[in-house]
Design an enzyme around this catalytic site. Structure first.
Site, PDB file in Angstrom:
ATOM      1  N   GLU A 162       0.785  -1.230   0.000  1.00 60.39           N
ATOM      2  CA  GLU A 162       0.000   0.000   0.000  1.00 60.39           C
ATOM      3  C   GLU A 162       0.823   1.289   0.000  1.00 60.39           C
ATOM      4  O   GLU A 162       0.803   2.034   0.992  1.00 60.39           O
ATOM      5  CB  GLU A 162      -0.936   0.042   1.210  1.00 60.39           C
ATOM      6  CG  GLU A 162      -1.924  -1.076   1.264  1.00 60.39           C
ATOM      7  CD  GLU A 162      -2.954  -0.903   2.385  1.00 60.39           C
ATOM      8  OE1 GLU A 162      -2.900   0.121   3.092  1.00 60.39           O
ATOM      9  OE2 GLU A 162      -3.801  -1.778   2.540  1.00 60.39           O
ATOM     10  N   GLU A 354      -5.255  -8.676   1.110  1.00 60.41           N
ATOM     11  CA  GLU A 354      -5.839  -8.397   2.437  1.00 60.41           C
ATOM     12  C   GLU A 354      -7.323  -8.173   2.269  1.00 60.41           C
ATOM     13  O   GLU A 354      -7.750  -7.475   1.342  1.00 60.41           O
ATOM     14  CB  GLU A 354      -5.270  -7.111   3.067  1.00 60.41           C
ATOM     15  CG  GLU A 354      -3.874  -7.224   3.588  1.00 60.41           C
ATOM     16  CD  GLU A 354      -3.358  -5.911   4.201  1.00 60.41           C
ATOM     17  OE1 GLU A 354      -4.158  -5.077   4.668  1.00 60.41           O
ATOM     18  OE2 GLU A 354      -2.127  -5.740   4.194  1.00 60.41           O
TER      19      GLU A 354
HETATM   20  C1  BGP Z   1      -4.157  -2.015   5.711  1.00 62.12           C
HETATM   21  C2  BGP Z   1      -2.747  -2.365   6.127  1.00 62.12           C
HETATM   22  C3  BGP Z   1      -2.678  -3.387   7.208  1.00 62.12           C
HETATM   23  C4  BGP Z   1      -3.773  -3.271   8.255  1.00 62.12           C
HETATM   24  C5  BGP Z   1      -5.135  -2.934   7.695  1.00 62.12           C
HETATM   25  C6  BGP Z   1      -6.146  -2.540   8.742  1.00 62.12           C
HETATM   26  O1  BGP Z   1      -4.196  -0.761   5.142  1.00 62.12           O
HETATM   27  O2  BGP Z   1      -2.019  -2.850   5.027  1.00 62.12           O
HETATM   28  O3  BGP Z   1      -1.392  -3.363   7.748  1.00 62.12           O
HETATM   29  O4  BGP Z   1      -3.407  -2.553   9.325  1.00 62.12           O
HETATM   30  O5  BGP Z   1      -5.060  -1.892   6.755  1.00 62.12           O
HETATM   31  O6  BGP Z   1      -5.971  -1.194   9.110  1.00 62.12           O
HETATM   32  P1  BGP Z   1      -6.052  -0.663  10.584  1.00 62.12           P
HETATM   33  O7  BGP Z   1      -5.086  -1.469  11.369  1.00 62.12           O
HETATM   34  O8  BGP Z   1      -5.666   0.775  10.515  1.00 62.12           O
HETATM   35  O9  BGP Z   1      -7.455  -0.844  11.025  1.00 62.12           O
END
Ligand code: BGP
Length: 450
Positions: A162, A354
């Site tokens: 990302e 993800e």
């Molecule tokens: C994505 C990232 C992850 C993870 C996820 C959830 O953008 O790649 O690392 O953290 O988001 O986000 P958050 O932890 O801010 O809720």
């Protein structure tokens, strides 16, 4: 109706080094940008211990095996391999990932390795991080070490996780390291990310590496709030800003034209050197990784100051299904997004690198987590994956975020994502209801739905 999936479809789950490993000072690891960030005054939590995956990965892999996972996506902490981001290799750090990969292979779980998931060696951050063009060759050097070391054992690689998040949150909103608020810098960083990615893809091919290399992007599907022309224009701008600015350079070696012109006019950025665009064009990825969480609905912003990200504003949809963190649950968005990318740039293999949702998990009296919301979220998105396959969109794998409860970047340990629960007092692990469901689903490789 019975939804069947291809035999070789890769079902798995994902984590990232800083969020899950803990052991931040163990075995010679260098300090990273996130260690630095969380040790600023008044931070309420940090990843110093987190789930202690670094010391408990064998137990975690055993649980992944119980969930029948075919693959596990993790990231390597650059500062474990090269504590200062360059220079001498830290053998103990490399050994950790060696042990992790061996354990996965012994359990028939395909390792999927991300080279960079935001934890930048602090020494490099202090010399400008991604804003400094020299960082690109440091990244290449780091990638080369991992390619040589894991050749033939790791077959799925991803360069960067990302870039949009680090650009927007780190350099425009100033909420992630290095806490900057500067559009010109942000656009330059995005360009350097693309160059670093392209150099490493090229290196992968030159080294005749077995397997596939790609990148994990987080484009958002964007809908206009109404049929009004100004809202449609706002939606187009928001899509260019959040999504296409990152997709176009990877898929076609170019920047979206309108936004590029606007950025040159307003910020004189990104500065592009001769040969840069050729490099991007030549670096063909083997797949595109998509991290999908939500959609955004936007309207024209009459109060815009004229910056690229405020000519539109976010709108909450009446009757929309939102989590406590305001993320809209919109499974169809996954299908819409993949179809759009395929329409815009042609066929490519996708991996959903993800997908998951953060909830406050409530424990039963016996400690169990009956996470019906998460289970349903995952199920609804898998149905959309099937819809893609049926319509000729090539999706090869799907990773739940996250394998195990871990640190959420800006929401700490309250916002839970895991298929596996962690009791953060004892660090004991147990599989949640969603994990039990996922295990059966993977074993069946089909889903019955109405
Ligand atoms: C994505 C990232 C992850 C993870 C996820 C959830 O953008 O790649 O690392 O953290 O988001 O986000 P958050 O932890 O801010 O809720």
């Amino acid at each position: 109706m019975k939804l069947e999936f291809p035999k070789d479809f890769l079902w798995g789950s994902a984590t990232a080094s800083y969020q899950v490993e803990g052991a931040v000072h163990q075995d010679g690891k260098g300090i990273t940008s996130w260690d630095e960030y969380y040790h600023m005054p008044n931070r309420e939590y940090n990843g110093d211990i987190s789930t202690d995956h670094y010391n408990r990965f064998k137990e975690d892999i055993k649980l992944m095996k119980q969930i029948n996972q075919k693959t596990y996506r993790f990231s390597v902490s650059w500062a474990r391999i090269l504590p200062n981001g360059k220079g001498e290799i830290n053998k103990k750090g490399l050994q950790f990932y060696d042990d992790l990969v061996e354990e996965l292979l012994e359990n028939n779980i395909e390792p999927n390795l991300t080279l960079y998931h935001w934890d930048m060696p602090q020494t490099l951050m202090e010399t400008g991080g991604w804003l400094n063009r020299e960082n690109i060759s440091h990244f290449e050097n780091y990638a080369k070490i991992l390619f040589s070391h894991f050749r033939g054992r790791v077959k799925l690689w991803s360069t960067i996780n990302e870039p949009a998040s680090e650009v927007i949150e780190g350099y425009i909103q100033g909420t992630h390291p290095p806490l900057r608020k500067n559009y010109s810098e942000a656009l330059q960083v995005a360009h350097h990310f693309n160059l670093a990615h392209a150099k490493v893809v090229k290196l992968f091919k030159e080294m005749n590496m077995e397997g596939k290399i790609g990148i994990a992007l987080n484009p958002l599907p964007i809908h206009p709030a109404s049929d009004k022309e100004e809202d449609k224009v706002a939606a187009e701008k928001a899509y260019a800003f959040h999504s296409d600015w990152y997709i176009a350079p990877i898929m076609a070696g170019k920047y979206p034209e309108k936004m590029f012109k606007e950025c040159q006019r307003k910020y004189k950025s990104p500065r592009i050197q001769p040969g840069d665009m050729e490099l991007l064009r030549d670096a063909k990825v083997d797949y595109l990784g998509i991290n999908y969480y939500m959609r955004k609905v936007v309207a024209h912003n009459p109060d815009s100051t004229g910056n690229i990200d405020d000519t539109f504003k976010y709108v909450r949809v009446k009757d929309g299904n939102y989590t406590d963190w305001g993320w809209e649950i919109y499974p169809e968005g996954l299908y819409e997004l993949l179809s759009k990318i395929q329409d815009d740039y042609g066929e490519i293999d996708f991996y959903i690198t993800e997908n998951g949702m953060g909830f406050y998990d409530k424990e039963q009296e016996n400690g169990e987590i009956i996470d019906n919301d998460r289970l349903d979220y995952i199920k609804q998105h898998i149905i959309q994956v099937h819809r893609c396959l049926k319509d000729g969109i090539s999706v090869k794998g799907y990773y739940v975020w996250s394998a195990i409860d871990l640190l959420s970047w800006t929401s700490g340990f309250e916002k839970r994502y895991g298929l596996i629960k962690v009791d953060f007092k004892t660090l004991e692990r147990s599989i949640k209801k969603s994990g039990v469901w996922y295990a059966k689903f993977i074993a069946d490789n089909f889903m019955e739905c109405n």
